[in-house]
Design a protein around this motif. Sequence first.
Motif, mmCIF file in Angstrom:
data_model
loop_
_atom_site.group_PDB
_atom_site.id
_atom_site.type_symbol
_atom_site.label_atom_id
_atom_site.label_comp_id
_atom_site.label_asym_id
_atom_site.label_seq_id
_atom_site.Cartn_x
_atom_site.Cartn_y
_atom_site.Cartn_z
ATOM 1 N N GLY A 1 12.426 4.587 -0.910
ATOM 2 C CA GLY A 1 11.567 4.319 0.403
ATOM 3 C C GLY A 1 10.537 4.969 0.624
ATOM 4 N N VAL A 2 9.484 4.548 1.398
ATOM 5 C CA VAL A 2 8.213 5.262 1.463
ATOM 6 C C VAL A 2 7.508 4.357 2.607
ATOM 7 C CG1 VAL A 2 6.159 6.498 1.131
ATOM 8 C CG2 VAL A 2 8.059 6.153 -0.634
ATOM 9 N N ALA A 3 6.828 5.113 3.759
ATOM 10 C CA ALA A 3 5.998 4.523 4.454
ATOM 11 C C ALA A 3 4.736 4.076 3.997
ATOM 12 C CB ALA A 3 5.809 5.325 5.890
ATOM 13 N N HIS A 4 4.329 2.942 4.239
ATOM 14 C CA HIS A 4 3.094 2.508 3.749
ATOM 15 C C HIS A 4 1.804 3.633 4.541
ATOM 16 C CE1 HIS A 4 -0.858 0.503 2.821
ATOM 17 N NE2 HIS A 4 -0.022 -0.480 1.949
ATOM 18 N N ALA A 5 0.786 4.044 3.554
ATOM 19 C CA ALA A 5 -0.044 5.063 4.268
ATOM 20 C C ALA A 5 -1.012 4.210 5.289
ATOM 21 C CB ALA A 5 -0.858 5.550 3.133
ATOM 22 N N GLN A 6 -0.933 2.783 5.209
ATOM 23 C CA GLN A 6 -1.527 2.220 6.363
ATOM 24 C C GLN A 6 -0.876 1.475 7.149
ATOM 25 O OE1 GLN A 6 -4.446 0.314 3.311
ATOM 26 N NE2 GLN A 6 -4.912 2.193 2.766
ATOM 27 N N THR A 7 0.191 1.730 7.493
ATOM 28 C CA THR A 7 1.256 1.011 8.252
ATOM 29 C C THR A 7 0.734 1.459 9.771
ATOM 30 O OG1 THR A 7 3.036 1.070 6.766
ATOM 31 C CG2 THR A 7 3.508 0.496 8.823
ATOM 32 N N PRO A 8 0.641 0.343 10.797
ATOM 33 C CA PRO A 8 0.487 0.599 12.224
ATOM 34 C C PRO A 8 1.547 1.331 12.737
ATOM 35 C CG PRO A 8 0.929 -1.596 11.779
ATOM 36 C CD PRO A 8 0.638 -1.075 10.492
ATOM 37 N N ALA A 9 1.447 2.017 13.727
ATOM 38 C CA ALA A 9 2.457 2.758 14.449
ATOM 39 C C ALA A 9 3.336 1.916 15.137
ATOM 40 C CB ALA A 9 1.690 3.493 15.753
ATOM 41 N N ILE A 10 2.685 0.662 15.760
ATOM 42 C CA ILE A 10 3.740 -0.364 16.297
ATOM 43 C C ILE A 10 4.059 -1.389 15.026
ATOM 44 C CG2 ILE A 10 3.826 -2.267 17.905
ATOM 45 C CD1 ILE A 10 2.270 -1.011 19.798
ATOM 46 N N ASN A 11 5.349 -1.180 14.596
ATOM 47 C CA ASN A 11 5.735 -2.174 13.455
ATOM 48 C C ASN A 11 5.993 -3.485 13.746
ATOM 49 O OD1 ASN A 11 6.598 -2.756 10.931
ATOM 50 N ND2 ASN A 11 7.384 -0.511 10.619
ATOM 51 N N PRO A 12 5.180 -4.493 13.335
ATOM 52 C CA PRO A 12 5.501 -5.692 13.436
ATOM 53 C C PRO A 12 6.829 -6.484 12.527
ATOM 54 C CG PRO A 12 3.875 -5.704 11.940
ATOM 55 C CD PRO A 12 4.232 -4.329 12.259
ATOM 56 N N MET A 13 7.470 -5.420 11.748
ATOM 57 C CA MET A 13 8.510 -5.921 11.034
ATOM 58 C C MET A 13 9.808 -6.044 11.959
ATOM 59 S SD MET A 13 8.156 -3.021 8.104
ATOM 60 C CE MET A 13 9.502 -3.286 7.017
ATOM 61 N N PRO A 14 10.684 -7.305 11.543
ATOM 62 C CA PRO A 14 11.890 -7.340 12.133
ATOM 63 C C PRO A 14 12.814 -6.309 12.232
ATOM 64 C CG PRO A 14 11.209 -9.263 10.431
ATOM 65 C CD PRO A 14 10.348 -8.149 10.437
ATOM 66 N N ASP A 15 13.543 -6.220 12.938
ATOM 67 C CA ASP A 15 14.511 -5.086 12.929
ATOM 68 C C ASP A 15 15.570 -5.043 11.723
ATOM 69 O OD1 ASP A 15 13.534 -4.118 15.199
ATOM 70 O OD2 ASP A 15 15.265 -4.947 16.400
#
Length: 318
Positions: free
Chosen positions: A14-28
């Motif tokens: 796993g890795v964070a996308h370099a352009q992922t927003p701080a407020i994550n819209p992904m479901p828990d």
Amino acid sequence: MVKLFALALVGACGVAHAQTPAINPMPDGSRDMYVGLGAHYAPRYEGAKDRRTTALPMLQVQWSNGVFLSGMSMGMHLSNSPAVEYGPLAALAPGRDASGTKMFRLGTVGDNAGNPGGPSTWLPPPIDDGLPPPSGTEEGVKEDMMVAEEGGDGITADNTVNLLDGVHALKRRVLYGGFANFYLTRQLRLTANALYGAGNDRNGLRMHVALQHLQQELAPHHTLALSAGITLVNRAYNMAYFGVTTEEADHYGINPEYHPDGGIEDVRVGARWNWAVSPAWMVTTGLQASRLVGDARKSPLVERPTNVSVSTALVYRF
């Protein structure tokens, strides 16, 4: 620690996308994951004139709790603001021996111009991380005979001097630090990361600051990201990667003694083109141009201060 970090890279996947927003819209409890394989064409070490083409596995994952793994780095988003991102960061820095940068590299589908890691190879680790045995010893005599057969001290098969023959090998290191990103507009972001622990003495500090234009759609299924940045290092980092100690200078006489100071190490620009072949498959291609400046540029180990690296890979999104 290096082994534990490597296991984390492989096991966590796993890795964070370099352009992922701080407020994550992904479901828990969810995650967004990219895995692929491609090729990387780059200098064999920072400042080298000769290049290598190596396999490039791609690995990038973002979890809904903010934890990410992106190529050779991993960290966590702590901010709740859509305009600011920050958090801890760790990265695995490759080693370097007489053959050049060693250890494979993991790529990402994000813009890698803001996260310089240097070229790397699939070469096996050296038998000894120290200098070659001095002439006069039994081991040294054997080595001298081998060198003589190849054409002389520090001379490669194509009659060029290998400038890394007379310097200590650098060990792989786990670096620790943090990152901070500031969104100037929806598509424009100022990003910075700092990592400490490079070099055999574990006291090298490297900081990268970049301005990124995030992915913009050029045509249906085609996006382009651009960035430009500078890298700053402390004296210990420059000495580890570009310096030559008295012992190293006297050993074979290949390089003169050199003690660089800290400052700006390089400037670089990059571009990444992503082509969504289908909802799950993507072809990602990255181009990066960098130029060593300051004391790093003046190092006797540097053969070519300006270099370009290219990578391309086929990636599957889970």
